[in-house]
Motif scaffolding. Sequence first.
Motif, mmCIF file in Angstrom:
data_model
loop_
_atom_site.group_PDB
_atom_site.id
_atom_site.type_symbol
_atom_site.label_atom_id
_atom_site.label_comp_id
_atom_site.label_asym_id
_atom_site.label_seq_id
_atom_site.Cartn_x
_atom_site.Cartn_y
_atom_site.Cartn_z
ATOM 1 N N ARG A 1 -9.308 -1.141 2.268
ATOM 2 C CA ARG A 1 -9.986 -1.477 1.011
ATOM 3 C C ARG A 1 -9.504 -2.836 0.489
ATOM 4 O O ARG A 1 -10.121 -3.434 -0.374
ATOM 5 C CB ARG A 1 -9.718 -0.361 -0.013
ATOM 6 N N PHE B 1 -14.050 0.929 -7.526
ATOM 7 C CA PHE B 1 -12.953 1.885 -7.683
ATOM 8 C C PHE B 1 -11.844 1.225 -8.492
ATOM 9 O O PHE B 1 -11.380 0.140 -8.153
ATOM 10 C CB PHE B 1 -12.413 2.270 -6.300
ATOM 11 N N THR C 1 0.824 -1.222 0.000
ATOM 12 C CA THR C 1 0.000 0.000 0.000
ATOM 13 C C THR C 1 0.857 1.272 0.000
ATOM 14 O O THR C 1 2.002 1.253 0.441
ATOM 15 C CB THR C 1 -0.945 0.017 1.226
ATOM 16 N N ALA D 1 6.700 2.883 3.788
ATOM 17 C CA ALA D 1 7.664 3.166 4.858
ATOM 18 C C ALA D 1 7.422 4.541 5.488
ATOM 19 O O ALA D 1 7.715 4.751 6.658
ATOM 20 C CB ALA D 1 9.078 3.081 4.297
ATOM 21 N N TRP E 1 1.445 5.653 0.762
ATOM 22 C CA TRP E 1 1.409 6.501 1.953
ATOM 23 C C TRP E 1 0.267 7.511 1.932
ATOM 24 O O TRP E 1 -0.013 8.149 2.933
ATOM 25 C CB TRP E 1 2.741 7.269 2.106
ATOM 26 N N GLU F 1 1.979 12.740 -13.183
ATOM 27 C CA GLU F 1 1.171 13.016 -11.990
ATOM 28 C C GLU F 1 1.835 14.129 -11.187
ATOM 29 O O GLU F 1 3.011 14.011 -10.835
ATOM 30 C CB GLU F 1 1.158 11.763 -11.110
ATOM 31 N N LEU G 1 -3.238 1.792 -9.784
ATOM 32 C CA LEU G 1 -2.012 2.529 -10.117
ATOM 33 C C LEU G 1 -2.247 4.034 -10.246
ATOM 34 O O LEU G 1 -3.251 4.556 -9.785
ATOM 35 C CB LEU G 1 -1.406 1.921 -11.384
ATOM 36 N N CYS H 1 -4.560 9.755 -6.172
ATOM 37 C CA CYS H 1 -4.526 9.198 -7.528
ATOM 38 C C CYS H 1 -5.684 9.734 -8.356
ATOM 39 O O CYS H 1 -5.625 9.758 -9.576
ATOM 40 C CB CYS H 1 -4.568 7.682 -7.462
ATOM 41 N N THR I 1 -1.404 -1.102 -4.476
ATOM 42 C CA THR I 1 -1.794 0.277 -4.790
ATOM 43 C C THR I 1 -0.542 1.125 -4.733
ATOM 44 O O THR I 1 0.168 1.119 -3.719
ATOM 45 C CB THR I 1 -2.847 0.816 -3.811
ATOM 46 N N GLY I 2 -0.270 1.828 -5.810
ATOM 47 C CA GLY I 2 0.917 2.674 -5.848
ATOM 48 C C GLY I 2 1.132 3.191 -7.255
ATOM 49 O O GLY I 2 0.192 3.257 -8.062
ATOM 50 N N SER I 3 2.368 3.547 -7.550
ATOM 51 C CA SER I 3 2.648 4.176 -8.839
ATOM 52 C C SER I 3 2.642 3.146 -9.968
ATOM 53 O O SER I 3 2.883 1.958 -9.753
ATOM 54 C CB SER I 3 4.015 4.858 -8.779
ATOM 55 N N LYS J 1 2.121 -4.912 3.546
ATOM 56 C CA LYS J 1 3.350 -4.129 3.608
ATOM 57 C C LYS J 1 2.975 -2.672 3.386
ATOM 58 O O LYS J 1 2.746 -2.230 2.264
ATOM 59 C CB LYS J 1 4.360 -4.590 2.544
ATOM 60 N N THR K 1 9.330 -8.291 -0.308
ATOM 61 C CA THR K 1 8.215 -8.814 -1.117
ATOM 62 C C THR K 1 8.678 -9.740 -2.246
ATOM 63 O O THR K 1 7.921 -10.622 -2.653
ATOM 64 C CB THR K 1 7.381 -7.659 -1.721
HETATM 65 P P1 NAP Z 1 5.023 3.793 -4.875
HETATM 66 O O1 NAP Z 1 6.329 4.459 -4.808
HETATM 67 O O2 NAP Z 1 4.681 3.002 -6.075
HETATM 68 O O3 NAP Z 1 4.942 2.870 -3.560
HETATM 69 C C1 NAP Z 1 3.794 2.144 -3.232
HETATM 70 C C2 NAP Z 1 4.171 0.974 -2.348
HETATM 71 O O4 NAP Z 1 5.019 0.091 -3.084
HETATM 72 C C3 NAP Z 1 4.951 1.368 -1.101
HETATM 73 O O5 NAP Z 1 4.567 0.535 -0.045
HETATM 74 C C4 NAP Z 1 6.382 1.086 -1.524
HETATM 75 O O6 NAP Z 1 7.252 0.843 -0.454
HETATM 76 C C5 NAP Z 1 6.193 -0.163 -2.349
HETATM 77 N N1 NAP Z 1 7.287 -0.425 -3.269
HETATM 78 C C6 NAP Z 1 8.065 0.452 -3.936
HETATM 79 N N2 NAP Z 1 8.942 -0.207 -4.725
HETATM 80 C C7 NAP Z 1 8.718 -1.536 -4.541
HETATM 81 C C8 NAP Z 1 9.303 -2.720 -5.069
HETATM 82 N N3 NAP Z 1 10.294 -2.686 -5.965
HETATM 83 N N4 NAP Z 1 8.828 -3.912 -4.654
HETATM 84 C C9 NAP Z 1 7.820 -3.972 -3.766
HETATM 85 N N5 NAP Z 1 7.219 -2.881 -3.221
HETATM 86 C C10 NAP Z 1 7.664 -1.677 -3.621
HETATM 87 O O7 NAP Z 1 3.812 4.814 -4.696
HETATM 88 P P2 NAP Z 1 3.635 5.929 -3.579
HETATM 89 O O8 NAP Z 1 4.565 7.042 -3.889
HETATM 90 O O9 NAP Z 1 3.676 5.314 -2.229
HETATM 91 O O10 NAP Z 1 2.123 6.365 -3.843
HETATM 92 C C11 NAP Z 1 1.780 7.247 -4.819
HETATM 93 C C12 NAP Z 1 1.297 6.533 -6.068
HETATM 94 O O11 NAP Z 1 0.198 5.667 -5.731
HETATM 95 C C13 NAP Z 1 0.730 7.486 -7.089
HETATM 96 O O12 NAP Z 1 1.159 7.112 -8.373
HETATM 97 C C14 NAP Z 1 -0.790 7.310 -6.960
HETATM 98 O O13 NAP Z 1 -1.492 7.662 -8.101
HETATM 99 C C15 NAP Z 1 -0.882 5.872 -6.639
HETATM 100 N N6 NAP Z 1 -2.153 5.571 -5.972
HETATM 101 C C16 NAP Z 1 -3.108 4.883 -6.675
HETATM 102 C C17 NAP Z 1 -4.330 4.621 -6.085
HETATM 103 C C18 NAP Z 1 -5.382 3.871 -6.832
HETATM 104 O O14 NAP Z 1 -6.314 3.406 -6.194
HETATM 105 N N7 NAP Z 1 -5.294 3.713 -8.144
HETATM 106 C C19 NAP Z 1 -4.594 5.052 -4.783
HETATM 107 C C20 NAP Z 1 -3.606 5.750 -4.094
HETATM 108 C C21 NAP Z 1 -2.385 5.991 -4.712
HETATM 109 P P3 NAP Z 1 8.168 2.055 0.137
HETATM 110 O O15 NAP Z 1 7.292 2.865 0.941
HETATM 111 O O16 NAP Z 1 9.206 1.373 0.929
HETATM 112 O O17 NAP Z 1 8.719 2.773 -1.056
#
Ligand code: NAP
Length: 484
Positions: free
Chosen positions: A167, A455, A156, A185, A158, A389, A259, A292, A235-237, A182, A220
């Motif tokens: 969710r 969603f 997830t 951080a 931050w 973004e 994403l 996002c 959920t993330g980038s 997980k 992971t």
């Molecule tokens: P992120 O950099 O992709 O990180 C998300 C999660 O992935 C964090 O827990 C991160 O850990 C982990 N992670 C990073 N690299 C990894 C790897 N190589 N292997 C396994 N896990 C890894 O995203 P973020 O900056 O936290 O969040 C912002 C992004 O999330 C934006 O792009 C936003 O649009 C997207 N988002 C999407 C939604 C949706 O529902 N579509 C909702 C909310 C956010 P660390 O914390 O240790 O880096």
Amino acid sequence: MIDRTTLLESMPTELWLGGLQVPASTGVRFAVHDPATDAVLIEVADASPADGARALDEAVAAQASWAATPARERAEILRRAWELVMERRDDFALTMTLEMGKPLAESQGEVNYGGEFLRWFAEEAVRINGRYTQSPTGNGRILVTKQPVGPTLAITPWNFPLAMGTRKIGPALAAGCTMIVKPAAETPLTMLLLGQVFADAGLPEGVLSILPTTDAAGLTGPLLSDPRLRKLTFTGSTGVGRKLLAQSADRVLRTSMELGGNAPFVVFDDADLDAAVDGAMAAKMRNMGEACTAANRIHVDNAVRAEFTEKLAARMAALATGPGDQAGSQVGPLITAKQRATVDELVQDAVSKGATVATGGKPVEGEGFFYPPTVLADVSADARLLREEIFGPVAAIIGFDGEQAGIDAANDTEYGLAAYVYTQGLDRALRVADAVEAGMVGVNRGVISDVAAPFGGIKESGIGREAGSEGIEEYLETKYIALQ
Ligand code: NAP
């Protein structure tokens, strides 16, 4: 209202491993920072790959009995967890404000929204249905059943420290899956507090582990290649999602991907402009733009662009920036210095390509990672922030002429998460909502998230849906049993 010292003194800071608080196997801890000051709030256990392996052992050991637990019992535990989140709403809200920065009122909103996934999926747990039919040949009966996919891993971000976890946890537990979470951080505390809630709600040991770590890939990676893990929900980038999809491909692992986005906010010439400005404020400024679903590009018909820009700039300029727990603060800090630098870089790039700054436009001096509400007018088509973004409080306004040009502008992106449309014409609203390439479209609304709605995104914004009645399907396998 609880004060920050009392809250932090009572905060669980060890790993939740199979439902128990345990230190990291290495004994290592890491610091969680307050983005309003960059001061260390507290240290938490730093999970190692060995802790990840142990959590998976526990999840695998608990899977069969959790799946066999009557749905009503699983539902009661989720429902109790929701009640406990509500009882501890002030603790959750302040925790989110401290570790993530958003104003307290927004954190309280997230407690309601994020907690609701536990109640909603408690209600869905008892409505997991299969189907029965007959073969058209008249020669066979078809029974379709649903089964939990098995042990799952959730990763997830931050930006919504509670809701992005619940969710996933809500539907997984409702479906009968065990889960390892997980959290990001930057914001592990909210999930650690939720671990306490589940322990207090009587969740059996082994069903849920929560593992903050500074070594996301190290923790992971081995889990993703272990055949006992049956699903990844992320959920993330989009960049990290791509990597995780590639890793998951080796084992043909089932995945859900929520994403990144690049949401267009399209204002047509027949829109109620005051309502559109209200909507833009909500779609842009929720979470300081770190969402996002945030309106990343504001496309306004040239017939009303000047008036809209003036009104939006006045509203943005009037917002109070300050620490999230300070009374009256409406815009908190961004999550890190790096995130603030990225936002500023995108603003300066747009300005260098001809955009004019209607308000804001430079980082706030002093401690913390504050960036002022910013409106950029006359943004040119080659500005980077139209493609990337922004994830900050920056509204970029671009003009267009006529309905088709508005639709084409909205769709000019590889993302497809959310889109917003403002028009008073019902025909136009439906035409445009159909034509816009996005998983979610807000019509005359700047906030679209709803526990009862699916969603998720299309194109490079993801695979699968969370929430709604669709959300639980992501944690269920469909089995066909052929009968005579
Ligand atoms: P992120 O950099 O992709 O990180 C998300 C999660 O992935 C964090 O827990 C991160 O850990 C982990 N992670 C990073 N690299 C990894 C790897 N190589 N292997 C396994 N896990 C890894 O995203 P973020 O900056 O936290 O969040 C912002 C992004 O999330 C934006 O792009 C936003 O649009 C997207 N988002 C999407 C939604 C949706 O529902 N579509 C909702 C909310 C956010 P660390 O914390 O240790 O880096």
